[in-house]
Each structure stands twice: as structure tokens, then as C-alpha cells.
Scaffold this motif. Structure first.
Motif, PDB file in Angstrom:
ATOM      1  N   SER A  30       0.842  -1.191   0.000  1.00  0.00           N
ATOM      2  CA  SER A  30       0.000   0.000   0.000  1.00  0.00           C
ATOM      3  C   SER A  30       0.876   1.240   0.000  1.00  0.00           C
ATOM      4  N   ALA A  33      -1.069   7.589   0.359  1.00  0.00           N
ATOM      5  CA  ALA A  33      -2.192   8.135  -0.395  1.00  0.00           C
ATOM      6  C   ALA A  33      -1.815   9.444  -1.062  1.00  0.00           C
ATOM      7  N   VAL A  57      -2.096  11.738 -10.113  1.00  0.00           N
ATOM      8  CA  VAL A  57      -2.122  10.514  -9.318  1.00  0.00           C
ATOM      9  C   VAL A  57      -3.490  10.422  -8.647  1.00  0.00           C
ATOM     10  N   ARG A  58      -4.108   9.248  -8.740  1.00  0.00           N
ATOM     11  CA  ARG A  58      -5.384   8.986  -8.072  1.00  0.00           C
ATOM     12  C   ARG A  58      -5.216   7.852  -7.077  1.00  0.00           C
ATOM     13  N   ASP A  59      -5.957   7.943  -5.983  1.00  0.00           N
ATOM     14  CA  ASP A  59      -5.952   6.897  -4.981  1.00  0.00           C
ATOM     15  C   ASP A  59      -7.389   6.668  -4.513  1.00  0.00           C
ATOM     16  N   HIS A  60      -7.903   5.444  -4.743  1.00  0.00           N
ATOM     17  CA  HIS A  60      -9.283   5.091  -4.383  1.00  0.00           C
ATOM     18  C   HIS A  60     -10.290   6.112  -4.901  1.00  0.00           C
ATOM     19  N   GLY A 345      -0.926   1.471 -12.832  1.00  0.00           N
ATOM     20  CA  GLY A 345      -1.648   1.432 -11.572  1.00  0.00           C
ATOM     21  C   GLY A 345      -1.736   0.029 -11.014  1.00  0.00           C
ATOM     22  N   THR A 346      -2.439  -0.098  -9.919  1.00  0.00           N
ATOM     23  CA  THR A 346      -2.564  -1.371  -9.227  1.00  0.00           C
ATOM     24  C   THR A 346      -3.528  -2.302  -9.952  1.00  0.00           C
ATOM     25  N   SER A 350      -7.128   0.485  -7.531  1.00  0.00           N
ATOM     26  CA  SER A 350      -7.254   1.437  -6.432  1.00  0.00           C
ATOM     27  C   SER A 350      -6.339   2.652  -6.566  1.00  0.00           C
ATOM     28  N   ARG A 351      -5.249   2.520  -7.311  1.00  0.00           N
ATOM     29  CA  ARG A 351      -4.311   3.644  -7.444  1.00  0.00           C
ATOM     30  C   ARG A 351      -3.733   3.641  -8.847  1.00  0.00           C
ATOM     31  N   GLN A 352      -3.560   4.843  -9.402  1.00  0.00           N
ATOM     32  CA  GLN A 352      -2.953   4.948 -10.718  1.00  0.00           C
ATOM     33  C   GLN A 352      -2.297   6.317 -10.904  1.00  0.00           C
ATOM     34  N   TYR A 353      -1.353   6.337 -11.828  1.00  0.00           N
ATOM     35  CA  TYR A 353      -0.813   7.618 -12.253  1.00  0.00           C
ATOM     36  C   TYR A 353      -0.869   7.673 -13.769  1.00  0.00           C
TER      37      TYR A 353
END
Length: 388
Positions: A30, A33, A57-60, A345-346, A350-353
């Protein structure tokens, strides 16, 4: 059409490998954030490799960082905007592959059917090349962009592309003809070689199966449902709509503006235009299970080795898996004259750039790789200085 950081692996890899599906992805650590990536983004510009860079960047589902650096237009000095549009090049392949796998979900085609079943007499040896092999670059088809008459990465080639090459209007059939005039790299399924020709054929396949162009299918199945309002798939217009940073070639006498070009040189292999926000939203929807069934998402993330790839990268069906310091991540890079794209991203979405930059100075690939890797690692794995 891939980012310079992995271009050697994706475009020049020709070692023949036995293909083996990849095991289930390892769990991803993880990351933090929030993260400040402005220093890394500034470095892409200040150290001379780029004229403009923009990222998110995004998270959830939440934007935790967005920024821009550099100059959108060297003639006017206008600064780059974080919401600017850009050519996404081969990142388009993830959209096209998603539509193809949706058609598999609907029972309208099968991954292990020969392409000859759907496009008879279109490809030599089409009875031995499967849809899967087109999507994961194991078909052996010659990459039309490897033909120096189409595109050369030398300074002379850049000059020729700037003056004449970027205006040429190709049809998919013409691009395929350039490919099939050359011998294949290997027999189908007996190696791996990145070939944009594969996705030209997949675009033709989508039209044959649906009766509509690949662009129409991507728009109706992905762009419109997800509300990707700044993503477009141009047919022949040479312009980028809306605010955008210009793309340039670096010449000894100064920059050559290559912003405008015919998207027909890329077609289903890389004609898309988007923003960092739209790309991150697409990635989250795709890996979050909103676009494909679990079975087809598993097919998409079943990989084959990329010879000599950094980060132990392996190729799935229109996506690439990378091993970073904190785990495995998925996405697809892109490169077209003037624009380089990163989307990663994952596996759980849940997360990406998303990143776009004009890699203006290609003279020091080691420095470019180092700067790009620093951005990627911090965006996805967090800042080592603050890790707990």
C-alpha cells in the motif's frame, strides 16, 4: 509507439522465447495516499529532457496530486497546463483490447480462433495466427513502423517526418500491406516482438465483427459510459482539440514543432488523444472490474515475457505488467512524435498515475530513464524518505 524508457524492449526485442502464462500477480504494497511529485516533474523539464510535462495521481477514486511543468508553446512561452490534452499513442491499445475482450464476453469472437476465421484472405498465414497472438504481440507480424520508409528515428528521419511524413494519410489496408510485404519475425506463437501491425488487424477485426469501426466501438463502450469527455479518437484531422502542450523535435538549429500530424499512421495501434484525468479514470474502471468480466480481466492480465525488458515487464492483452520496488503494476506506455505517455496502476484499480511529456532531448537515454523511473516509483510506491 512506446515510451523511450521501454522502447528498446518493446520495439527491438527479437529473442525467441517459449511462451508461458504468468502466475497470479503478487500482492502490492500500500503506497502513501498523498505524494508531492512536482520536484520529479520539474526535473523532467529542467534537466533538458522535456519541454512540457503533466501528470496526475489517483488513490481510491480521489485525485491526490496533479501538476504540470514546462512550456506549452515555445513560441509564446505559454506555460503547460495540468488539464492539457495530448496524443496517447500506444496507450490506445488498452482501449482497443478492452473492446475486443468485451466481444469475447458477448460470445461474438474467441481468443484462440485463427484470425482467418474472421478476416479470410487478409493476412498471409492467417490460419495459424490467433486473436490472442495479435493482442499479446506473439503473431510474428512485421511492425510497419520498423520500415524506415514509414518512420526513422534518426535526425534525418525526424526532418523528413516533420516536412512530409506527418501529413501522409494511410489506410489500415496500406499499413497492413507494408507489413505483409516483409517476412515475419518468427512463426506464430514462437516469439515476442512488439508490432503495431497487430492492432491494425485487431481494429479491422472489430469492424468485421460489429459492423462499426473500432473508434465507434471504443466511444460507445468506454468513452461515453465512463464520461471521458476529453478523450477523442481522430480519423484524419491533424489537430489536437482544446488546450495542449506542443510536441517538438530537437534539432541543432532549434525546435521543430511536430504537434500536428495525421493520426492515420497509428490508427487502432495508437491514434487516441486524452488527458491524465481521463486516462486515470479509464484505468480505475478497467482494473476495478467495470468494463470486463473477471474471466476476461484474467485473460487480459495473463502475460508472456518481453525479452530484455526493464522492471521484469511482461505483456498481457493490451496491457503491460511491471515489477516496481513495492509490487506489481499494470498499464501501457505510449510514444508518438512529440508525445510520450505513461499510464500505470494497481491490479485492483485502487491507485494509478498518468503522465504526458514531450521527450525533447533524446541524447541521453540513461538520464531520461532515471528521471522517468524516479517519477514512477514515487507516484506508485510513495516517497522513500517518508515511508513508515
Amino acid at each position: 509507439m512506446t515510451t523511450t524508457r521501454i522502447a528498446a524492449a518493446l520495439l527491438a526485442a527479437a529473442t525467441l522465447l517459449a511462451l508461458a502464462p504468468n502466475a497470479a500477480a503478487a500482492p502490492v504494497a500500500s503506497p502513501h495516499a498523498t505524494v508531492d511529485l512536482q520536484p520529479e516533474l520539474n526535473a523532467l523539464v529542467e534537466q533538458g529532457t522535456s519541454t512540457a510535462a503533466l501528470a496526475e495521481v489517483r488513490d481510491h477514486g480521489r485525485v491526490v496530486w496533479r501538476g504540470a511543468a514546462g512550456t506549452a508553446d515555445l513560441a509564446t512561452g505559454q506555460p503547460a497546463r495540468a488539464d492539457g490534452r495530448f496524443r496517447i499513442a500506444s496507450t490506445t491499445k488498452s482501449f482497443v483490447s478492452t473492446v475486443t475482450l468485451q466481444l469475447v464476453d458477448e460470445g461474438r469472437l474467441r481468443l484462440d480462433d485463427p484470425i482467418e476465421h474472421y478476416l479470410p484472405d487478409v493476412i498471409p498465414n492467417g490460419g495459424a495466427i490467433t486473436v490472442r497472438q495479435l493482442l499479446n504481440h506473439t503473431s510474428g507480424l512485421y511492425n510497419y513502423l520498423d520500415d524506415p520508409h514509414v518512420r526513422s528515428n534518426t535526425e534525418a528521419g525526424n526532418r523528413e517526418f516533420l516536412t512530409t511524413g506527418r501529413w501522409i494519410q494511410y489506410t489500415p489496408q496500406q499499413l497492413l500491406a507494408i507489413s505483409t510485404a516483409k517476412p515475419p519475425y518468427f512463426a506464430p506463437g514462437q516469439g515476442w516482438h512488439y508490432s503495431n501491425t497487430n492492432y491494425i488487424v485487431v481494429g479491422m477485426l472489430i469492424q468485421q465483427v460489429t459492423g462499426r469501426s473500432w473508434r465507434e466501438e471504443v466511444e460507445s463502450r468506454i468513452i461515453q459510459p465512463l464520461g471521458l469527455h476529453h478523450t477523442t479518437l481522430p480519423t484524419d484531422t491533424t489537430a489536437i482539440p482544446g488546450p495542449h502542450a506542443h510536441g517538438y523535435f530537437k534539432f541543432p538549429e532549434g525546435p521543430g514543432d511536430v504537434t500536428r500530424l495525421s493520426p492515420t499512421i497509428a490508427d487502432a495501434a495508437g491514434a487516441g488523444i486524452s488527458t491524465t484525468d481521463d486516462l486515470a479514470l479509464f484505468h480505475a474502471a478497467l482494473f476495478g472490474g467495470r468494463l470486463l468480466s473477471p474471466a476476461q480481466l484474467t485473460e487480459m492480465t495473463t502475460t508472456v515475457p518481453i525479452p530484455d525488458a526493464p522492471d521484469h515487464a511482461e505483456y498481457g492483452l493490451g496491457v503491460v505488467r511491471y515489477d516496481l520496488s513495492c509490487g506489481q503494476f499494470w498499464g501501457h506506455p505510449g510514444e508518438i512524435p512529440g508525445y510520450s505517455t505513461g499510464l500505470l496502476g494497481t491490479r485492483d484499480g485502487s491507485r494509478q498515475y498518468a503522465l504526458s511529456y514531450n521527450e525533447y532531448d533524446k541524447s541521453d537515454s540513461t538520464k531520461s530513464t532515471r528521471l522517468y523511473r524516479a517519477f514512477e516509483e514515487k507516484a506508485l510506491c510513495g516517497d522513500p524518505a517518508t515511508a513508515g
